[in-house]
Design an enzyme around this catalytic site. Structure first.
Site, PDB file in Angstrom:
ATOM      1  N   GLU A  17       0.328  18.587 -27.780  1.00 37.49           N
ATOM      2  CA  GLU A  17       0.753  18.550 -29.183  1.00 37.49           C
ATOM      3  C   GLU A  17      -0.031  17.465 -29.944  1.00 37.49           C
ATOM      4  O   GLU A  17      -0.578  17.701 -31.021  1.00 37.49           O
ATOM      5  CB  GLU A  17       2.261  18.279 -29.255  1.00 37.49           C
ATOM      6  CG  GLU A  17       2.812  18.068 -30.655  1.00 37.49           C
ATOM      7  CD  GLU A  17       3.785  16.901 -30.714  1.00 37.49           C
ATOM      8  OE1 GLU A  17       3.518  15.954 -31.481  1.00 37.49           O
ATOM      9  OE2 GLU A  17       4.799  16.917 -29.981  1.00 37.49           O
ATOM     10  N   HIS A  18      -0.107  16.267 -29.356  1.00 40.54           N
ATOM     11  CA  HIS A  18      -0.854  15.184 -30.003  1.00 40.54           C
ATOM     12  C   HIS A  18      -2.339  15.546 -30.143  1.00 40.54           C
ATOM     13  O   HIS A  18      -2.945  15.334 -31.183  1.00 40.54           O
ATOM     14  CB  HIS A  18      -0.754  13.903 -29.161  1.00 40.54           C
ATOM     15  CG  HIS A  18       0.477  13.114 -29.452  1.00 40.54           C
ATOM     16  ND1 HIS A  18       0.465  11.744 -29.589  1.00 40.54           N
ATOM     17  CD2 HIS A  18       1.756  13.492 -29.643  1.00 40.54           C
ATOM     18  CE1 HIS A  18       1.690  11.320 -29.841  1.00 40.54           C
ATOM     19  NE2 HIS A  18       2.487  12.363 -29.865  1.00 40.54           N
TER      20      HIS A  18
END
Lengths: 420, 423
Positions: B69-70
């Site tokens: 996600e990051h």
């Protein structure tokens, strides 16, 4: 915004809308901030959240809010500049969406009347049993503040920063003051609140003004002199930086908090510049602090700055590795200097303004934001239209931002360190 | 486009599945100023092992979903997050046990923001260098959670009920698990769980549905993304551990979490949502603020308003939990245990009270509809395929019998486990 003067010292604002599926009633009592009354007023909000003559304990109050179709009844204290507020609010589903033969609006006003104006009082004091329980609850709450590292560090920074003692304490009071309170004393604070505070009432939802005014007829609202309120606080600049460090067991991360003074006059149009400058500094994901300290250098996981016009301060809060404190601190200072030198792109400035405007316009989609905005308008006697606000932000130039950044001066610093 | 009307709630949902499998859900709210959009994959921290097209199965270290996600925001020469800022949109992302979502809200540049959302989520760029850098940032994030006692007590309880399971592992992983992540692994996960037929795009707010759908369809038509078969492996769940664990932590008052791990039931869809709704009302009937039970403990200072209960159905993890801050945790445990043992008599004659609570819960659901974010995220869309409107409407038909049935499932043969943090 149409302000209706119900009595001297009692105002009503009715905002009819069908945008939302809720009905909101909020009542704000505002008084000058005084160190001797903060704790009593705070405890008062605990007592009137869970008891009244008609609903003598939490169980009865909960039963009533269940009967009001899951209404949320809440009491709060807050501070704005040098004013202290006791706030009651009730949120419930808009009657249109509920199958009911009853009169939900009327029931809601009656309930609030019972909770605010008919408390569980005998012989000029709150019921002793309830008093003792709630006194303990508030003390527990104030003590557990230190479990939340960010809030704890913020409270320590506040103590270091403010010259006026009433500004240095939490708006919820102090443990030792709460401990010393008596039921009589809190009742006295309650009586003083009803007799002296400025009272503002906001009703928000699918309602009409005449209905509301007629509901308020049965409330014991009296003409009284309005207190002189100072919704803005300013203090002189310090000669020497006030700094302190504490250590705490069981934490891994350090917390660094810094307070900067920015003392523009409250109504100065420069406040729009301050808003943009703070967003450039650390108030937005596009800011210098976020982009450089966090993203580029990986020095911190969380970092932000916050500007409050009501106090005249910018606060920076950082969660970081304890070995990187000095490096981070000098980097924060370097980011401020960069803004002073105008070292930021026109694109970033435009993006920051766009995101501030986006946030502002989005508030219109949240009843609670709108209510907070209206209370602040009533308190400051200042109303800026949406168009004027947007234009004022758009008019801010990079020169304005750089110039105002020169007026930002560091005042105090608090560090919370993990125990070695 | 498929339209579903909720007349009572004055809401409309428009759904379309595009040729490449992307599901688009639109909820127009013309009276609002902003628009909220979120794209979700049903891939989260619980997923530990998967397989593409019968190839060799791939194991996923704890924290990978969150790590990805990051990383998805970072591109070769740009940052997707910054771009949202330039467009004046407010963007974010989150990962939980069972989903990863990327979102923004905006009052202008909706189309540009929307195509940007699709483009950055569908075009990954992972390199050795960017993966290594992220390990530093996430290390800090893990520490921050570790310092939060409320988080520590919650995770402590999960590890008692489900020892060594992905549910009991931190969503961000540990420094050693995230050290195992490679660009190749991230690309494989993206290929499997971010292909269009795995994604749902929800848009709620101020927009013209036909126009927006065309923008999305045009954007997707320019991309050719291969379709692959994905198989997820369900991992066995260990038996629960000790009944009580006490851990030292610098807190002002002890914090306690109690849990009941249920025997797994294969319950899915709207039936699962109904269960959760019934369990919440059941918990209110037995432990809510309006009960004698609560008032009695409150009067004795054993609980205060911090007392909370919860019920979760997260795939195979099915549990009820209680949280409190109190020095009297032994008395609280006894009181909860006793109420559970005698749940039948405690529920006896509570039909009217159930009816009030059902109405109140319905009222709370209606109040939640004010928020565009809630409409998109507070339903059981990912877990059970029921949106927030369905969920509210299910309350309409809930009966007292439903409550009794759920009570039987939760409280029969209960083993109460406890995790305590104290000085």
């Amino acid at each position: 915004m149409k302000k209706i003067k119900i009595k001297n010292g009692v105002n009503l604002v009715v905002l009819p809308t069908t945008q939302f599926k809720t009905l909101h009633i909020a009542i704000d009592f505002a008084a000058p901030l005084e160190i001797d009354t903060v704790s009593a007023r705070s405890l008062l909000t605990y007592l009137t959240a869970v008891s009244s003559k008609k609903y003598p304990n939490q169980q009865k109050v909960a039963q009533k809010t269940i009967d009001l179709y899951g209404a949320q009844y809440q009491t709060d204290v807050l501070r704005f500049g040098q004013t202290h507020h006791v706030r009651y609010s009730l949120q419930m589903p808009a009657p249109t969406y509920i199958d009911t033969d009853g009169n939900l609006l009327h029931d809601a006003f009656e309930f609030l009347h019972d909770m605010i104006f008919d408390p569980l009082v005998r012989a000029e004091q709150f019921d002793q049993n309830t008093f003792e329980k709630e006194q303990q609850s508030l003390m527990n709450e104030l003590a557990s503040l230190s479990d939340d590292k960010q809030r704890y560090a913020a409270s320590k920074l506040r103590e270091l920063t403010y010259a006026v003692p009433a500004m240095a304490i939490s708006s919820s009071g102090r443990v030792n003051d709460v401990k010393e309170l008596t039921s009589k004393r809190v009742y006295q604070a309650y009586e003083e609140m009803l007799a002296n505070d400025t009272m503002n009432i906001i009703v928000y939802g699918d309602v009409d003004e005449t209905r509301i005014i007629s509901e308020l007829k049965s409330w014991p609202l009296l003409d009284h002199h309005e207190p002189v309120l100072q919704p803005f606080y300013r203090q002189n600049s310090r000669e020497i930086l006030a700094a302190a460090t504490n250590t705490q067991a069981d934490i891994n991360q350090a917390i660094l908090m810094i307070a900067y003074r920015l003392a523009i006059a409250p109504d100065d149009p420069q406040r729009f510049v301050a808003l943009v400058m703070n967003a450039m500094f650390g108030g937005s994901p596009l800011s210098k602090l976020f982009m450089n300290v966090r993203e580029k250098e990986s020095l911190a996981y969380s970092i932000y700055s916050r500007w409050q016009n009501d106090t005249g301060f910018i606060t920076v809060a950082v969660g970081l590795d304890s070995e990187k404190i000095q490096q981070t601190e000098s980097m924060i200072q370097a980011q401020l200097s960069a803004i002073q030198d105008g070292d930021f792109s026109e694109e970033t400035l435009l993006a920051i303004k766009a995101s501030l405007i986006n946030d502002y316009l989005s508030q219109q989609d949240s009843p609670n934001s709108e209510i907070a905005l209206i209370f602040s308008r009533l308190l400051t006697n200042r109303e800026t239209s949406v168009t004027d606000w947007v234009n004022a932000v758009n008019a801010v130039t990079s020169k304005d931002v750089a110039a105002l950044a020169h007026e930002v001066t560091i005042q105090s610093r608090f560090t919370l360190m993990p125990e070695a | 486009m498929q339209e579903k009307k909720y007349i009572k709630l004055k809401e409309n949902i428009l759904t379309e599945i595009l040729d490449n499998g992307l599901k688009v859900v639109m909820i127009p709210k013309p009276e609002y100023h902003k628009t909220f959009a979120v794209i979700t994959t049903p891939f989260g921290a619980l997923d530990q092992k998967f397989q593409i097209n019968n190839d060799v199965p791939i194991t996923i270290p704890a924290g990978t979903a969150h790590f990805l996600e990051h990383k998805l925001f970072e591109k070769e020469n740009s940052d997707a997050f910054t771009r949202f800022g330039e467009l004046g949109a407010d963007a974010n992302a989150f990962t939980n046990a069972y989903q990863t979502s990327y979102l923004f809200s905006t009052t202008k540049n909706l189309k540009l923001s929307l195509t940007h959302l699709l483009d950055f989520v569908q075009a990954p760029y992972f390199s050795e260098k960017t993966v290594a850098k992220e390990q530093g940032i996430i290390g800090q994030e893990i520490q921050m959670y570790d310092d939060d006692p409320n988080w520590a007590v919650y995770m402590g309880l999960l590890d008692l009920m489900y020892p060594g399971s992905p549910l009991a592992a931190d969503i961000a992983g540990t420094e050693s698990t995230i050290a195992q992540i490679t660009p190749d692994l991230l690309y494989s996960i993206h290929r499997a769980f971010y292909q269009p037929n795995q994604l749902t795009l929800q848009i709620v707010g101020h927009f013209d549905p036909d126009d927006i759908l065309k923008t999305i369809a045009d954007n997707q038509a320019t991309k050719s993304i291969e379709t692959v078969d994905v198989h997820r492996f369900e991992m066995p769940i260990n038996q629960p551990k000790d009944t009580t664990v006490i851990k030292k932590f610098d807190v002002s008052r002890p914090k306690i979490a109690l849990g009941i791990r249920l025997n797994e039931s294969k319950v899915t869809g709207s039936q699962a949502t109904k269960w959760v709704l019934a369990a919440d009302i059941l918990s209110d009937l037995l432990f809510g603020e309006q009960t004698d039970w609560y008032q009695n403990l409150y009067n004795k200072g054993i609980i205060d308003t911090e007392f909370e209960t919860s019920f979760d159905l997260l795939r195979n993890y099915q549990f009820a939990s209680f949280f409190s801050e109190t020095t009297e945790y032994e008395a609280l445990t006894l009181a909860i245990q006793s109420q559970i043992t005698h749940y039948k008599s405690a529920l006896d004659g509570k039909k009217l009270e159930f009816e009030s609570l059902r109405r109140a819960t319905l009222g709370e659901g209606i109040q939640r509809l004010n928020s565009l974010e809630s409409i998109a995220l507070r339903g059981d869309d990912v877990l059970h395929g029921t949106n927030l409107f369905d969920k509210i409407m299910l309350l309409q038909d809930l009966t007292y019998n439903d409550i009794l049935e759920v009570a039987e499932k939760i409280y029969n043969g209960t083993n109460l486990q406890r995790f305590i943090l104290q000085k």
